[in-house]
Design an enzyme around this catalytic site. Structure first.
Site, PDB file in Angstrom:
ATOM      1  N   HIS A  74       0.842  -1.205   0.000  1.00  0.00           N
ATOM      2  CA  HIS A  74       0.000   0.000   0.000  1.00  0.00           C
ATOM      3  C   HIS A  74       0.876   1.253   0.000  1.00  0.00           C
ATOM      4  CE1 HIS A  74      -4.082  -1.751   0.438  1.00  0.00           C
ATOM      5  NE2 HIS A  74      -3.362  -2.787   0.866  1.00  0.00           N
ATOM      6  N   TYR A 339       4.058  -4.937   9.715  1.00  0.00           N
ATOM      7  CA  TYR A 339       3.900  -3.477   9.681  1.00  0.00           C
ATOM      8  C   TYR A 339       5.036  -2.794  10.443  1.00  0.00           C
ATOM      9  CZ  TYR A 339      -1.006  -4.058   8.133  1.00  0.00           C
ATOM     10  OH  TYR A 339      -2.161  -4.368   7.455  1.00  0.00           O
TER      11      TYR A 339
END
Length: 365
Positions: A74, A339
């Site tokens: 992303h 992440y």
């Protein structure tokens, strides 16, 4: 039909230009990342010689290339700000302060899947919306959602294998169909999930997309009753014909729309019943489950990814307020760990702007 009165089920502003928004894509904050440790697979903890956050993050870079200062997935996105207005209905299932009647500030990020921030927008690219809710008493709730009703993989190692299978063949520029077919034969749950995703209609933009939390979580109310939940954001914007495709047309449309009026999504909590899987994001729960309309997310500004906006946010799904807890879904700890690995890497890298066409001008500063 929404049911905001039924008792819980008892079961374990200023608009910015498109140019300024995209120029801010490369900026990454240097705040400290939370060390969430390793992650799990269906059989238990993965040891250091098997799949690790670093190895999975390396795989993103191998597939999409290395792009300094950007998220490993992303990568292309813009920050947004707004607020959440709670109906109070969520307090029936959770003590979390986010569900009490009132308004709280929200920081968001709209994005497209993939690790290349310069990739042209495409209608069938998975769209993401990350949100961070700033709650009273210093609590925060972070969630990262996408516009597909299920996730293709049940476990971290399944996700890793799919990345390998989907890597483009240098000779064709496309994934090897035989390699993908072999992968799907080993992962029937992924094949079934991909069929569901293919049947799901795509909307014309970020503003009229439904965003799904996918993973199950556990909510506990003030009487001590715990129920499994999944959340969904349903747009108020109607369906419309897609804009004429351009390099950044999804982001152009989003920015232009928010400059004219706020965008709103209703937040729905689906309440699981005994027997509903909480450890498998590839399988939807039955459509007959109770749904609570718990509030509205309003986005009223699109911003650059400059300091103190979403560039500094790691949308870790395990940053949860009191009253919401993780389920046994193995993807949750994996997402959290990867992440953190991605954040740590990009926060120490040079800030290299994306190469994007904005208003017909190639911007390579």
């Amino acid at each position: 039909m929404d049911d905001v009165t039924a008792p819980p089920v008892r079961a374990p502003r200023p608009a910015v230009s498109r140019r300024s928004a995209l120029l801010g894509l490369a900026a990454v904050g240097a705040i400290a990342a939370v060390d969430v440790g390793g992650f799990l697979c269906a059989a238990g903890t993965l040891d250091a010689d098997a799949l690790t956050p670093a190895r999975l993050t390396d795989r993103f870079e191998e597939v999409a290339g290395h792009h300094d200062g950007f998220r490993r997935n992303h990568a292309k996105g813009v920050s947004a700000t707004g607020y959440f207005t709670a109906t109070g209905a969520g307090s029936a299932v959770s003590t979390a302060s986010v569900f009490r009647i009132g308004r709280i500030p929200v920081t968001g990020r709209f994005s497209l899947s993939g690790g290349n921030p310069s990739t042209p927008d495409a209608a069938a690219t998975v769209r993401g919306l990350g949100l961070a809710f700033d709650l009273p008493d210093g609590e925060q709730w972070r969630t990262a959602m996408i516009n597909t009703p299920v996730f293709p993989d049940r476990t971290p190692d399944g996700f890793y294998e799919r990345l390998l299978a989907s890597k483009a063949d240098p000779a064709t520029g496309k994934p090897d169909p035989d390699r993908m077919a072999a992968f799907l034969s080993r992962r029937p749950e992924t094949a079934a999930a991909m069929n569901l995703i293919r049947q799901h209609p795509w909307t014309s933009g970020f503003d009229n997309s439904t965003y799904y939390g996918l993973n199950a979580f556990l909510c506990t109310n003030d009487t001590g009753v715990t129920v499994p939940v999944r959340w969904t954001l349903v747009p108020e914007e109607p369906a419309r014909s897609p804009a004429l495709p351009g390099r950044d047309y999804l982001f152009d449309t989003l920015t232009a729309t928010v400059s004219r009026r706020p965008l709103r999504w209703r937040m729905l909590l689906t309440i699981g019943q005994p027997g509903d899987r909480t450890d498998d994001a590839t399988r939807p729960w039955p459509p007959t489950r109770q749904v609570l309309d718990v509030g509205t997310v309003t986005i009223d500004a699109v911003r650059t990814e400059a300091p103190h906006n979403a560039r500094d946010l790691n949308f870790d799904p395990l940053i949860l307020p009191t009253g919401i807890a993780p389920s046994d879904d193995p993807l949750l700890s994996a997402r959290s760990a990867v992440y953190t690995e991605s954040f740590t890497r990009r926060s120490g890298e040079p800030k290299t702007p994306a190469l994007v066409d904005v208003d017909g001008v190639r911007d390579d500063r």
